[in-house]
Scaffold this active site. Structure first.
Site, PDB file in Angstrom:
ATOM      1  N   GLU A 261       0.811  -1.217   0.000  1.00  0.00           N
ATOM      2  CA  GLU A 261       0.000   0.000   0.000  1.00  0.00           C
ATOM      3  C   GLU A 261       0.843   1.266   0.000  1.00  0.00           C
ATOM      4  O   GLU A 261       0.516   2.256  -0.662  1.00  0.00           O
ATOM      5  CB  GLU A 261      -0.932   0.012   1.221  1.00  0.00           C
TER       6      GLU A 261
ATOM      7  N   HIS B 140     -10.322  -4.041  11.698  1.00  0.00           N
ATOM      8  CA  HIS B 140     -11.012  -4.061  10.402  1.00  0.00           C
ATOM      9  C   HIS B 140     -12.293  -3.228  10.430  1.00  0.00           C
ATOM     10  O   HIS B 140     -13.196  -3.467   9.644  1.00  0.00           O
ATOM     11  CB  HIS B 140     -11.350  -5.496   9.983  1.00  0.00           C
TER      12      HIS B 140
END
Ligand SMILES: Cc1ncc(C[n+]2csc(CCOP(=O)(O)OP(=O)(O)O)c2C)c(N)n1
Ligand SMILES: [Mg+2]
Lengths: 360, 326
Positions: free
Chosen positions: A63, A132
């Site tokens: 990322e 998450h």
């Protein structure tokens, strides 16, 4: 007038991205699993049918570098759209976002531009757990040079995502996974929605609520019940966290004298803190009561459904907190709460509500 | 029991039992997932058991393991408590962390299962830090970081490998190459080159072995652990294997287009559990009766653990605000 259809926010984002990708050949897409069977929850599905495969780029699970790569491409004329399945995965790319994306235009005295869109999905439910499910919009909203969008409704989402891609600045788009399911009427074809701040979804004279993303759906349900309790409520969907343009909110609070903010993220240091501060400074002598902030508590979000009750704000909490300040009889409040509970039809706490059917 | 008592036989049998145990736990999870009582994402290791078992059998209890989202097999192979694992996945107070993490955060520090972190590569530097502490304190221990093939795409893997190698830290970098990151095949994410070349780049020893052959995994991990313990530095281990079921969830997904049924069947023929069984049967050290009794014994333990987890109470919402600070 354009034809319209009732579609979900998730599909509206896909339609918007497809429109702008067809219109502007400099738009490129990067994601992990960019064209896989899921295609980021369907939000970038089917691009291959519309644009050249070179413009649809698989991201290795890297990322930080790939955000920098996209920024570099943006500086040299591309319009990259990066999609991350969770806010948390973009945390690895914070350095690139905060230093390069946000500052290059400033440092270069405007000689460089970074027209990049970074989409971040907030997870919720089914035991997603502490890493998450974070809604970290205030971390991004803190940074001058970034724009931060939080679309809720399908029509806004489509118009805003197109505007985001066309914007010459880095735009962070925070999409709540549960908003993806919200349904509403959306015009076909290309259109834009100005990135100019909150939109009043309903108007009232007693209370002003400013909520963002999924919490607007909860606030709207609460407002319906509040109406029955004799409280007429204005609900603003914030839509744009940065730049924070609050003129419409000031005007409303001048009328109502009461403000409540409802965030998907943390209450402390959340968007609500900034909004309350600005409203207080601008409408001080018109306020009838101290503004109320609702948001996530001061701890991470655990996985177990046994631990989750009470963590996420909802329509019930909004009704309770709003009516507490308005001196409404307790039995009436309980009646409204009972109705809100009944509307959920016994659904478990960790699955999305089917209540948000449009048209909006 | 079959009439063989050599130490090698004992080891071979216990390797089989461990793998079978993990297989049966996860098969039972897959069967019961539809009841919607395990309310969290689950990443099953079915098909990959030989790596967890082979590696952990080469370790001491005092050695430390750091894992990822796909942590069930590592947890069990390191001796993690089954009741606590299932209770965690069922979101119960009796879970290894009281339901805070669910399936992706399994932890059993007493057994050396230090932590599982579901952000790709996030736990790799933690293992390196553990090894650094041991080096400073001159403790004879290895720290193991399990991760998938996608993890080596992250910068933090390389930064960690560089530092571990520079300081000759006792770390085993264990890469489980199951050829996919979610739906994306390795070839669409990395150039064609042996993964062990990454070890060369960081000046450390690299070894590849068949990840579906538990004996091979055990042998190379013993060699690697020896190397690390003797102060020669970290080792990068690459084990090729295959995840049989979907990335996240209990089902098969060979029909949705990102991989083929034929590829799956090819790997299924190399089932690590079956291969170990066959070895033992061929050597005459296991018969079908023993196998059945091993299986039913394990299944009974497992069923009891599931009953325990299902019956266990949920945690109280008031606990959610605890432990924010030490
Ligand atoms: C930093 C980060 N990026 C993306 C993800 C989403 N994600 C979860 S598992 C996974 C695949 C990882 O593949 P691999 O490392 O090969 O492990 P496997 O799942 O195959 O065991 C991805 C991309 C994540 N959890 N963390
Ligand atoms: Mg993999």
């Amino acid at each position: 007038m354009a034809n319209t259809r009732i579609i979900s926010t998730g599909d509206a984002i896909r339609d918007g991205l497809t429109e702008i990708a067809c219109k502007d050949p400099s738009v490129i897409f990067l994601a992990e699993g960019v064209a896989d069977p899921s295609s980021v929850y369907g939000t970038i599905a089917g691009l291959r049918n519309h644009i050249a495969p070179e413009r649809i780029i698989e991201m290795p699970v890297a990322e930080n570098a790939l955000t920098g790569v996209a920024i570099g491409a943006a500086m040299m004329g591309k319009r990259p759209v990066l999609s991350f399945h969770r806010v948390e995965f973009a945390l690895l790319a914070m350095e690139q976002i905060v230093n390069n994306a946000a500052k290059t235009h400033y440092i270069s005295r405007g000689r460089h531009r970074v027209p990049i869109v970074i989409r971040l999905v907030v997870g919720r439910g089914w035991g997603q757990g502490p890493e998450h499910s974070q809604s970290l919009e205030s971390m991004f909203a803190l940074i001058p040079g970034l724009k931060v969008l939080m679309p809720t409704y399908p029509k806004d989402a489509k118009g805003m995502i197109i505007s985001a891609v066309e914007d010459d600045n880095p735009v962070i788009v925070i999409e709540h996974r549960w908003c993806h399911y919200a349904q509403g009427v959306v015009p076909d074809g290309y259109f834009t929605e100005p990135l100019d701040g909150p939109r009043a979804i309903r108007e009232g004279k007693d209370l002003t609520i400013v909520s963002s993303s999924y919490m607007t759906l909860e606030a709207m349900r609460a407002a319906e019940q509040l109406e029955k309790l004799g409280v007429s409520t204005t609900v603003f969907d914030l839509r744009v966290a940065r730049p924070l343009i609050l003129d419409r909110v000031f005007a409303s609070v001048m009328q109502t004298g009461r403000l409540m903010t409802v965030d998907t993220g943390f209450r402390k240091f959340g968007l609500g803190a900034e909004i309350v501060s600005e409203v207080t400074a601008n409408c001080f002598d018109k306020l009838k009561a101290a503004p109320v902030r609702i948001g996530m508590p001061d701890h991470p979000t655990p996985s177990s459904r046994g631990l989750v009750p009470g963590i996420y704000p909802d329509a019930i909490r909004i009704v309770r907190e709003a009516s507490a300040g308005l001196g409404i009889a307790q039995n009436k409040i309980e009646y409204a709460v009972a109705e809100l509970i009944a509307q959920r039809k016994g659904l478990p706490i960790d699955v999305p509500d089917p209540f948000f059917k449009g048209p909006f | 029991m079959t009439n063989t008592t050599s130490p090698h036989h004992g080891k071979a049998l216990s390797l089989l039992r461990e793998m079978l145990y993990i297989r049966l736990v996860e098969e039972t999870m897959a069967t019961r997932y539809a009841a919607q009582e395990m309310r969290c994402p689950v990443h099953l290791s079915i098909g990959q058991e030989a790596i967890a078992v082979g590696v952990c059998q080469a370790l001491r209890q005092s050695d430390r393991v750091f894992s990822t989202h796909r942590c069930h097999a590592h947890y069990l192979a390191k001796g993690g408590n089954l009741n606590s694992m299932l209770a965690e996945i069922y979101g119960k107070d009796a879970g290894c962390i009281g339901g805070r993490g669910g399936s992706m955060h399994l932890t059993d520090p007493e057994k050396g299962m230090i932590v599982s972190v579901p952000i790709v590569s996030s736990s790799i530097p933690l293992a390196v830090g553990s090894a650094l502490a041991d080096k400073i304190d001159q403790v004879d221990r290895v720290s193991v970081t399990f991760f998938g093939d996608a993890s080596v795409e992250e910068g933090v893997f390389h930064e960690s490998a560089n530092f571990a190698s520079l300081n000759k830290l006792p770390v085993l970098f264990v890469c489980e190459n199951n050829l996919y990151s979610v739906y994306t095949p390795l070839r669409e994410r990395q150039p064609a080159r042996p993964l062990t070349d990454l070890a060369k780049a960081h000046g450390m020893k690299g070894i590849a072995a068949d990840g579906n052959d538990v004996d091979a995994v055990l042998a190379v991990t013993q060699e690697a652990a020896e190397h690390a313990r003797s102060g020669k530095g970290p080792v990068f281990l690459v084990f090729d294997t295959y995840r049989w079921r979907e990335h996240c969830g209990p089902n098969f997904d060979n029909d949705i287009g990102y991989r083929t049924e034929a590829e799956y069947l090819d790997w299924k023929r190399r089932d690590p559990v079956e291969q170990q069984k066959t070895k033992l049967v061929t050597a005459g050290s296991l018969n079908s009766h023993d196998l059945e009794s091993m299986k039913s014994h394990l299944q009974e333990t497992i069923n009891n653990a599931f009953e325990f987890a299902i019956a266990a109470p949920l945690p109280q919402p008031s606990q959610a605000s605890q432990f924010v600070y030490a």
